[in-house]
Design an enzyme around this catalytic site. Structure first.
Site, mmCIF file in Angstrom:
data_model
loop_
_atom_site.group_PDB
_atom_site.id
_atom_site.type_symbol
_atom_site.label_atom_id
_atom_site.label_comp_id
_atom_site.label_asym_id
_atom_site.label_seq_id
_atom_site.Cartn_x
_atom_site.Cartn_y
_atom_site.Cartn_z
ATOM 1 N N GLU A 134 22.008 -1.701 -34.479
ATOM 2 C CA GLU A 134 20.745 -1.041 -34.664
ATOM 3 C C GLU A 134 19.764 -1.993 -35.026
ATOM 4 O O GLU A 134 19.901 -2.932 -35.808
ATOM 5 C CB GLU A 134 21.036 -0.236 -35.858
ATOM 6 C CG GLU A 134 19.680 0.744 -36.080
ATOM 7 C CD GLU A 134 20.036 1.530 -37.465
ATOM 8 O OE1 GLU A 134 21.102 1.960 -37.661
ATOM 9 O OE2 GLU A 134 19.063 1.925 -38.190
ATOM 10 N N GLU A 139 9.946 1.391 -39.811
ATOM 11 C CA GLU A 139 10.763 2.507 -40.703
ATOM 12 C C GLU A 139 10.182 2.326 -42.063
ATOM 13 O O GLU A 139 9.736 1.038 -42.529
ATOM 14 C CB GLU A 139 12.241 1.976 -40.595
ATOM 15 C CG GLU A 139 13.052 3.297 -41.600
ATOM 16 C CD GLU A 139 14.536 2.605 -41.317
ATOM 17 O OE1 GLU A 139 15.162 3.849 -41.633
ATOM 18 O OE2 GLU A 139 14.735 1.443 -41.416
#
Length: 328
Positions: A134, A139
């Protein structure tokens, strides 16, 4: 004489430097996002107080829409929820194509903001996580700046210290099982890389380059005169070596074989609320009361909880260019 000509030719070839270039493969603007991405109508894997809706619902409720060169996805901001209701409607997009070696570039006007928000633009194979790796490009939670780029892998991927990058490294072990899946993150060196300060300047540009040898991430505010023309115009051919030092650099090496930890990944863009991260630090980040109650009872608090993209682009490896040494 023939041997001398061959030696001269080889010397000329060696004196050139080879630069890897990428060619434009996908250029999503406005309504084209609907062609390149699917709406994932799934339970939130991070346990947020959201319901990810399908495309038909998202479009009918104006949670996904395009106007001109703007594409917007957002959370509902009109409904009061009972404790027994499903979560607040929101959107999770997944690219219809998975990528290995590539560059992805985002031209973003607005990132979701507000207490309880947890937006992310990232890549993974959600059917093979964490084995396929990932990479989180954007974020954050609860408007706390700056942005952080992060890798998450299975065991056996640790970044070396002293990497040349402009950002601030956090944990070096990328293993998802260490420290509650913190991953190996790097904080951007600019406060306006996330949240209200990002939105107040009209957004900016993010890019990630992924190869078997390294992963690099960059950020440029919209008002940054050093932002590459590639980001502003969507050139057909780009050379990432001309973009300057990245904020985050994750090299493959003895302590982490990136090729063994990353498979084909899809691009994912989503907005959840509360959940495993935003909910856990809700009060620590200065947000009032209980996160779930806040989401249920304050729909107007999510009026600014939306993504607005001017463009998203994917570049794939192109023909290597020979650049002559200027001394020849």
């Amino acid at each position: 004489m023939a041997i001398r000509k061959i030696i001269t030719f080889l010397a000329l070839v060696i004196s050139h430097t080879r630069a890897t270039t990428y060619r434009l493969s996908e250029n999503w603007v406005g309504h084209e996002f609907f062609d390149g991405f699917a709406h994932e109508n799934i339970a939130d894997p991070t346990h947020g107080r959201v319901t990810y809706v399908d495309e038909a619902t998202a479009r009918s409720d104006n949670l996904s829409y395009a106007i001109g060169d703007s594409f917007v996805i957002r959370a509902d901001y009109t409904s009061v929820l009972a404790a027994s209701d499903p979560g607040r409607n929101s959107v999770r997009l997944k690219s219809k194509t998975a990528y290995t070696t590539h560059v992805v570039a985002f031209d973003i006007r607005h990132i979701p903001q507000g207490c309880a928000t947890w937006p992310a633009a990232w890549e993974t194979d959600d059917n093979n996580w964490p084995n396929a790796g990932e990479a989180d490009i954007i974020e954050g939670v609860n408007d706390v700046s700056p942005n952080q780029g992060t890798l998450h892998t299975t065991a056996g991927c640790v970044m070396p210290s002293g990497i040349q990058q402009t950002g601030a490294p956090q944990q070096l072990d990328c293993n998802y099982a260490v420290n509650y899946n913190a991953g190996c993150g790097v904080k951007v060196d600019k406060a306006n890389s996330y949240g209200p300060s990002f939105n107040n300047i009209g957004g900016g540009y993010y890019a990630m380059e992924r190869t078997p040898d390294f992963i690099r991430m960059w950020f440029w505010p919209r008002n940054d005169t050093s932002a590459p023309i590639d980001m502003k115009t969507g050139k057909l051919v780009i050379d990432t070596d001309s973009w300057g030092e990245p904020f985050g650099y994750w090299p493959s090496g003895p302590s982490c074989n990136l090729a063994a930890h990353f498979g084909p990944n899809n691009i994912i863009i989503n907005l959840t609320l509360c959940g495993d991260w935003a909910g856990a630090v809700f009060n620590n980040d200065g947000c009032p009361g209980n996160c779930v109650d806040y989401v249920n009872n304050n729909p107007s608090a999510f009026r600014d909880a939306y993504w607005e993209f001017k463009a998203a682009r994917v570049y794939l490896p192109g023909v290597a260019l020979l650049q002559p040494d200027t001394e020849l």
